[in-house]
Design a protein around this motif. Structure first.
Motif, PDB file in Angstrom:
ATOM      1  N   THR A 212      -6.598   7.901   9.751  1.00  0.00           N
ATOM      2  CA  THR A 212      -7.873   7.613   9.069  1.00  0.00           C
ATOM      3  C   THR A 212      -7.658   7.488   7.565  1.00  0.00           C
ATOM      4  N   ASN A 213      -6.880   8.387   6.989  1.00  0.00           N
ATOM      5  CA  ASN A 213      -6.594   8.329   5.550  1.00  0.00           C
ATOM      6  C   ASN A 213      -5.806   7.067   5.191  1.00  0.00           C
ATOM      7  N   ILE A 214      -4.830   6.722   6.006  1.00  0.00           N
ATOM      8  CA  ILE A 214      -4.045   5.514   5.740  1.00  0.00           C
ATOM      9  C   ILE A 214      -4.933   4.280   5.840  1.00  0.00           C
ATOM     10  N   ALA A 215      -5.807   4.237   6.831  1.00  0.00           N
ATOM     11  CA  ALA A 215      -6.732   3.105   6.973  1.00  0.00           C
ATOM     12  C   ALA A 215      -7.623   2.981   5.742  1.00  0.00           C
ATOM     13  N   ALA A 216      -8.106   4.101   5.218  1.00  0.00           N
ATOM     14  CA  ALA A 216      -8.946   4.076   4.000  1.00  0.00           C
ATOM     15  C   ALA A 216      -8.157   3.539   2.809  1.00  0.00           C
ATOM     16  N   LEU A 217      -6.897   3.943   2.707  1.00  0.00           N
ATOM     17  CA  LEU A 217      -6.055   3.461   1.610  1.00  0.00           C
ATOM     18  C   LEU A 217      -5.773   1.968   1.731  1.00  0.00           C
ATOM     19  N   ILE A 218      -5.547   1.503   2.948  1.00  0.00           N
ATOM     20  CA  ILE A 218      -5.326   0.072   3.167  1.00  0.00           C
ATOM     21  C   ILE A 218      -6.564  -0.711   2.731  1.00  0.00           C
ATOM     22  N   ASP A 219      -7.735  -0.256   3.143  1.00  0.00           N
ATOM     23  CA  ASP A 219      -8.984  -0.930   2.752  1.00  0.00           C
ATOM     24  C   ASP A 219      -9.150  -0.947   1.234  1.00  0.00           C
ATOM     25  N   LYS A 220      -8.874   0.182   0.609  1.00  0.00           N
ATOM     26  CA  LYS A 220      -9.008   0.281  -0.850  1.00  0.00           C
ATOM     27  C   LYS A 220      -8.000  -0.628  -1.556  1.00  0.00           C
ATOM     28  N   ALA A 221      -6.771  -0.654  -1.068  1.00  0.00           N
ATOM     29  CA  ALA A 221      -5.744  -1.523  -1.664  1.00  0.00           C
ATOM     30  C   ALA A 221      -6.164  -2.985  -1.547  1.00  0.00           C
ATOM     31  N   ARG A 222      -6.635  -3.371  -0.387  1.00  0.00           N
ATOM     32  CA  ARG A 222      -7.065  -4.757  -0.194  1.00  0.00           C
ATOM     33  C   ARG A 222      -8.224  -5.111  -1.121  1.00  0.00           C
ATOM     34  N   THR A 223      -9.147  -4.195  -1.301  1.00  0.00           N
ATOM     35  CA  THR A 223     -10.284  -4.422  -2.200  1.00  0.00           C
ATOM     36  C   THR A 223      -9.818  -4.667  -3.622  1.00  0.00           C
ATOM     37  N   HIS A 224      -8.734  -4.001  -4.026  1.00  0.00           N
ATOM     38  CA  HIS A 224      -8.204  -4.127  -5.388  1.00  0.00           C
ATOM     39  C   HIS A 224      -7.070  -5.149  -5.489  1.00  0.00           C
ATOM     40  N   ASP A 225      -6.894  -5.963  -4.453  1.00  0.00           N
ATOM     41  CA  ASP A 225      -5.823  -6.972  -4.421  1.00  0.00           C
ATOM     42  C   ASP A 225      -4.452  -6.366  -4.676  1.00  0.00           C
ATOM     43  N   THR A 226      -4.261  -5.160  -4.175  1.00  0.00           N
ATOM     44  CA  THR A 226      -2.973  -4.473  -4.264  1.00  0.00           C
ATOM     45  C   THR A 226      -2.171  -4.812  -3.013  1.00  0.00           C
ATOM     46  N   PRO A 227      -0.913  -5.197  -3.165  1.00  0.00           N
ATOM     47  CA  PRO A 227      -0.113  -5.510  -1.980  1.00  0.00           C
ATOM     48  C   PRO A 227       0.004  -4.311  -1.035  1.00  0.00           C
ATOM     49  N   VAL A 228      -0.163  -4.589   0.250  1.00  0.00           N
ATOM     50  CA  VAL A 228       0.076  -3.603   1.302  1.00  0.00           C
ATOM     51  C   VAL A 228       1.358  -4.057   2.001  1.00  0.00           C
ATOM     52  N   ILE A 229       2.364  -3.201   1.971  1.00  0.00           N
ATOM     53  CA  ILE A 229       3.669  -3.520   2.551  1.00  0.00           C
ATOM     54  C   ILE A 229       3.857  -2.625   3.773  1.00  0.00           C
ATOM     55  N   TRP A 230       4.080  -3.231   4.905  1.00  0.00           N
ATOM     56  CA  TRP A 230       4.256  -2.523   6.164  1.00  0.00           C
ATOM     57  C   TRP A 230       5.750  -2.400   6.456  1.00  0.00           C
ATOM     58  N   VAL A 231       6.169  -1.199   6.850  1.00  0.00           N
ATOM     59  CA  VAL A 231       7.572  -0.949   7.199  1.00  0.00           C
ATOM     60  C   VAL A 231       7.602  -0.506   8.658  1.00  0.00           C
ATOM     61  N   GLN A 232       8.502  -1.104   9.433  1.00  0.00           N
ATOM     62  CA  GLN A 232       8.568  -0.839  10.868  1.00  0.00           C
ATOM     63  C   GLN A 232      10.003  -0.536  11.269  1.00  0.00           C
ATOM     64  N   HIS A 233      10.189   0.634  11.861  1.00  0.00           N
ATOM     65  CA  HIS A 233      11.514   1.136  12.220  1.00  0.00           C
ATOM     66  C   HIS A 233      11.891   0.738  13.648  1.00  0.00           C
ATOM     67  N   SER A 234      13.168   0.519  13.854  1.00  0.00           N
ATOM     68  CA  SER A 234      13.696   0.384  15.214  1.00  0.00           C
ATOM     69  C   SER A 234      15.069   1.032  15.268  1.00  0.00           C
TER      70      SER A 234
END
Length: 190
Positions: free
Chosen positions: A33-55
């Motif tokens: 929930t906290n990460i989702a809120a941060l993603i929404d806030k970053a998008r609102t401020h045109d801040t890049p959201v970078i996703w990292v995925q491990h394998s």
């Protein structure tokens, strides 16, 4: 105050919030929930959201466990960095992605606290980035059966030592989700 020249921007890193990683994570739902809120806030401020995925051998690429949790949705325009080591910079294109966006400050969220989060915050700091760890937006499973402290203590300890981490020309910080701003500390917060 990054040591990286011409890097005034901030980015949000969302590290390994994958179904298999988060299945037994401490306070899974509140962290997501906290990460989702941060993603929404970053998008609102045109801040890049970078996703990292491990394998790796235990988290096979393409499996359901490897997928990001269904509560979080990546936009096609947002970079996705694939990694096979704890440090999100090791043998990935993360540095290239951040350089292209002129990013010198990272806001870090995700899993696992005592592995990929710790490796990445140290890796970023060593490379010259300012690094803010979101204290209530990272998590780990209970690995006390193997001698680790309980996850709440792992998280608390990481938050404690990171807020006092220092090096010339860089800043380390721990901030709660509701206090995160997506501006560089030297600029006025919005």
């Amino acid at each position: 105050m990054t040591t990286l020249p011409n890097r005034p921007n901030t980015a949000l890193l969302v590290i390994d919030v994958q179904s298999g990683v988060m299945a037994d994570a401490h306070q899974r739902d509140s962290v997501i929930t906290n990460i989702a809120a941060l993603i929404d806030k970053a998008r609102t401020h045109d801040t890049p959201v970078i996703w990292v995925q491990h394998s790796d051998d235990h988290l096979t690429k393409g499996t359901d466990a490897w997928q990001y949790v269904p509560e979080l949705t990546r936009h096609d325009s947002e970079p996705l960095v694939h990694k096979t080591y704890g440090d999100s910079f090791e043998d990935t294109d993360l540095e290239d992605v951040l350089a292209a966006a002129a990013v010198g400050r990272l806001i870090v969220t995700g899993a696992e606290t005592d592995a990929c989060i710790r490796s990445t915050i140290h890796g970023a700091f060593t490379r010259g980035y300012d690094v803010t760890l979101v204290g209530d937006a990272h998590t780990a499973p209970d690995q006390s059966a193997w001698g680790a402290p309980p996850p709440d203590q792992v998280i608390a300890h990481t938050n404690l030592y990171w807020q006092y981490h220092q090096a010339p020309g860089r800043t380390a910080a721990v901030t709660k989700t509701h206090d995160i701003t997506f501006t560089h500390p030297a600029t006025k917060a919005t």
